[in-house]
Scaffold this motif. Structure first.
Motif, PDB file in Angstrom:
ATOM      1  N   MET A  68      -3.112  -7.664  -7.024  1.00  0.00           N
ATOM      2  CA  MET A  68      -2.940  -8.566  -5.531  1.00  0.00           C
ATOM      3  C   MET A  68      -2.079 -10.075  -6.148  1.00  0.00           C
ATOM      4  O   MET A  68      -1.399  -9.607  -5.228  1.00  0.00           O
ATOM      5  CB  MET A  68      -4.139  -9.528  -4.715  1.00  0.00           C
ATOM      6  CG  MET A  68      -5.274  -8.030  -4.828  1.00  0.00           C
ATOM      7  SD  MET A  68      -4.699  -7.213  -3.095  1.00  0.00           S
ATOM      8  CE  MET A  68      -5.128  -8.586  -2.381  1.00  0.00           C
ATOM      9  N   TYR A  69      -2.291  -9.834  -7.256  1.00  0.00           N
ATOM     10  CA  TYR A  69      -1.563 -10.982  -7.404  1.00  0.00           C
ATOM     11  C   TYR A  69      -0.265 -11.305  -8.092  1.00  0.00           C
ATOM     12  O   TYR A  69       0.925 -11.753  -8.288  1.00  0.00           O
ATOM     13  CB  TYR A  69      -2.138 -12.427  -8.112  1.00  0.00           C
ATOM     14  CG  TYR A  69      -3.331 -13.102  -7.926  1.00  0.00           C
ATOM     15  CD1 TYR A  69      -2.950 -14.090  -6.672  1.00  0.00           C
ATOM     16  CD2 TYR A  69      -4.096 -12.527  -8.522  1.00  0.00           C
ATOM     17  CE1 TYR A  69      -3.870 -14.442  -5.563  1.00  0.00           C
ATOM     18  CE2 TYR A  69      -5.656 -13.077  -7.207  1.00  0.00           C
ATOM     19  CZ  TYR A  69      -5.278 -14.118  -5.890  1.00  0.00           C
ATOM     20  OH  TYR A  69      -6.064 -15.014  -5.646  1.00  0.00           O
ATOM     21  N   GLY A  70       0.177  -9.639  -9.096  1.00  0.00           N
ATOM     22  CA  GLY A  70       1.169  -9.780  -9.610  1.00  0.00           C
ATOM     23  C   GLY A  70       1.316  -9.246 -10.998  1.00  0.00           C
ATOM     24  O   GLY A  70       0.411 -10.116 -11.865  1.00  0.00           O
ATOM     25  N   PRO A  71       1.795  -8.548 -11.920  1.00  0.00           N
ATOM     26  CA  PRO A  71       1.885  -8.791 -13.757  1.00  0.00           C
ATOM     27  C   PRO A  71       2.766 -10.508 -13.819  1.00  0.00           C
ATOM     28  O   PRO A  71       1.349 -10.687 -14.654  1.00  0.00           O
ATOM     29  CB  PRO A  71       2.977  -8.116 -14.036  1.00  0.00           C
ATOM     30  CG  PRO A  71       3.910  -7.180 -12.877  1.00  0.00           C
ATOM     31  CD  PRO A  71       2.741  -7.393 -11.407  1.00  0.00           C
ATOM     32  N   ASP A  72       3.312 -10.837 -13.916  1.00  0.00           N
ATOM     33  CA  ASP A  72       3.634 -11.916 -14.091  1.00  0.00           C
ATOM     34  C   ASP A  72       2.615 -13.893 -13.956  1.00  0.00           C
ATOM     35  O   ASP A  72       3.575 -14.792 -14.054  1.00  0.00           O
ATOM     36  CB  ASP A  72       5.081 -11.771 -13.588  1.00  0.00           C
ATOM     37  CG  ASP A  72       6.266 -10.937 -14.468  1.00  0.00           C
ATOM     38  OD1 ASP A  72       5.719 -10.370 -15.097  1.00  0.00           O
ATOM     39  OD2 ASP A  72       7.088 -11.370 -13.346  1.00  0.00           O
ATOM     40  N   VAL A  73       1.842 -14.005 -13.182  1.00  0.00           N
ATOM     41  CA  VAL A  73       1.171 -14.566 -12.034  1.00  0.00           C
ATOM     42  C   VAL A  73       0.066 -14.336 -12.887  1.00  0.00           C
ATOM     43  O   VAL A  73      -0.548 -13.933 -13.590  1.00  0.00           O
ATOM     44  CB  VAL A  73       0.519 -14.295 -10.712  1.00  0.00           C
ATOM     45  CG1 VAL A  73      -0.210 -15.505 -10.266  1.00  0.00           C
ATOM     46  CG2 VAL A  73       1.962 -14.203 -10.164  1.00  0.00           C
ATOM     47  N   GLU A  82      -0.414 -17.486  -4.100  1.00  0.00           N
ATOM     48  CA  GLU A  82       0.087 -16.394  -2.865  1.00  0.00           C
ATOM     49  C   GLU A  82      -0.455 -14.537  -3.697  1.00  0.00           C
ATOM     50  O   GLU A  82       0.282 -14.303  -4.542  1.00  0.00           O
ATOM     51  CB  GLU A  82       1.043 -16.119  -2.634  1.00  0.00           C
ATOM     52  CG  GLU A  82       1.186 -17.665  -2.208  1.00  0.00           C
ATOM     53  CD  GLU A  82       2.657 -17.923  -1.405  1.00  0.00           C
ATOM     54  OE1 GLU A  82       3.585 -16.712  -1.307  1.00  0.00           O
ATOM     55  OE2 GLU A  82       3.343 -19.009  -1.457  1.00  0.00           O
ATOM     56  N   VAL A  83      -0.878 -13.951  -2.674  1.00  0.00           N
ATOM     57  CA  VAL A  83      -1.331 -12.524  -3.136  1.00  0.00           C
ATOM     58  C   VAL A  83       0.472 -11.808  -2.611  1.00  0.00           C
ATOM     59  O   VAL A  83       0.646 -12.374  -1.586  1.00  0.00           O
ATOM     60  CB  VAL A  83      -2.276 -11.742  -2.422  1.00  0.00           C
ATOM     61  CG1 VAL A  83      -2.442 -10.439  -1.933  1.00  0.00           C
ATOM     62  CG2 VAL A  83      -3.527 -12.885  -2.001  1.00  0.00           C
ATOM     63  N   ARG A  84       0.225 -11.361  -3.452  1.00  0.00           N
ATOM     64  CA  ARG A  84       1.988  -9.761  -2.933  1.00  0.00           C
ATOM     65  C   ARG A  84       1.295  -9.118  -1.383  1.00  0.00           C
ATOM     66  O   ARG A  84       0.211  -8.722  -1.346  1.00  0.00           O
ATOM     67  CB  ARG A  84       1.845  -8.464  -3.622  1.00  0.00           C
ATOM     68  CG  ARG A  84       2.610  -9.460  -5.094  1.00  0.00           C
ATOM     69  CD  ARG A  84       2.959  -8.510  -6.150  1.00  0.00           C
ATOM     70  NE  ARG A  84       1.625  -7.327  -6.514  1.00  0.00           N
ATOM     71  CZ  ARG A  84       1.416  -6.372  -7.266  1.00  0.00           C
ATOM     72  NH1 ARG A  84       2.933  -6.266  -8.544  1.00  0.00           N
ATOM     73  NH2 ARG A  84       0.837  -5.762  -7.840  1.00  0.00           N
ATOM     74  N   PRO A  85       2.439  -9.606  -0.970  1.00  0.00           N
ATOM     75  CA  PRO A  85       2.536  -8.588   0.505  1.00  0.00           C
ATOM     76  C   PRO A  85       2.134  -7.139   0.487  1.00  0.00           C
ATOM     77  O   PRO A  85       3.164  -6.645  -0.226  1.00  0.00           O
ATOM     78  CB  PRO A  85       3.787  -9.655   1.133  1.00  0.00           C
ATOM     79  CG  PRO A  85       4.908  -9.841  -0.253  1.00  0.00           C
ATOM     80  CD  PRO A  85       4.039  -9.874  -0.766  1.00  0.00           C
TER      81      PRO A  85
END
Length: 87
Positions: A68-73, A82-85
């Protein structure tokens, strides 16, 4: 949408747990959860023991948040992210 495959029975259990976590924790639909899982793991060899080890070294909560958030968060650090769109 469906989960990526072919896959081992163990990986199927892991993917179903990740899907459940995405639906329950983030309130996304099953279709969106499966789409996000396919985007994240669709290129993996889901019949490979190394993939099973890679996925199994973390729990479904970790993978759901990473999806949901991505690997770099650094979502595990307190804050608002923020959730990835999703298209």
């Amino acid at each position: 949408m469906s989960l990526p495959g072919p896959r081992t029975p163990e990986i199927e259990v892991m993917l179903l747990q990740i899907r459940s976590c995405l639906v329950e924790e983030f309130g996304v639909s099953v279709d969106e959860a499966e789409g996000r899982i396919c985007s994240e793991f669709g290129s993996f060899d889901l019949l490979d023991d190394d993939t099973e080890f890679y996925l199994g070294h973390e729990d479904e909560w970790y993978w759901a948040n990473s999806i949901m958030y991505g690997p770099d968060v650094h979502w595990w650090v307190e804050g608002e992210y923020e959730v990835r769109p999703w298209p």
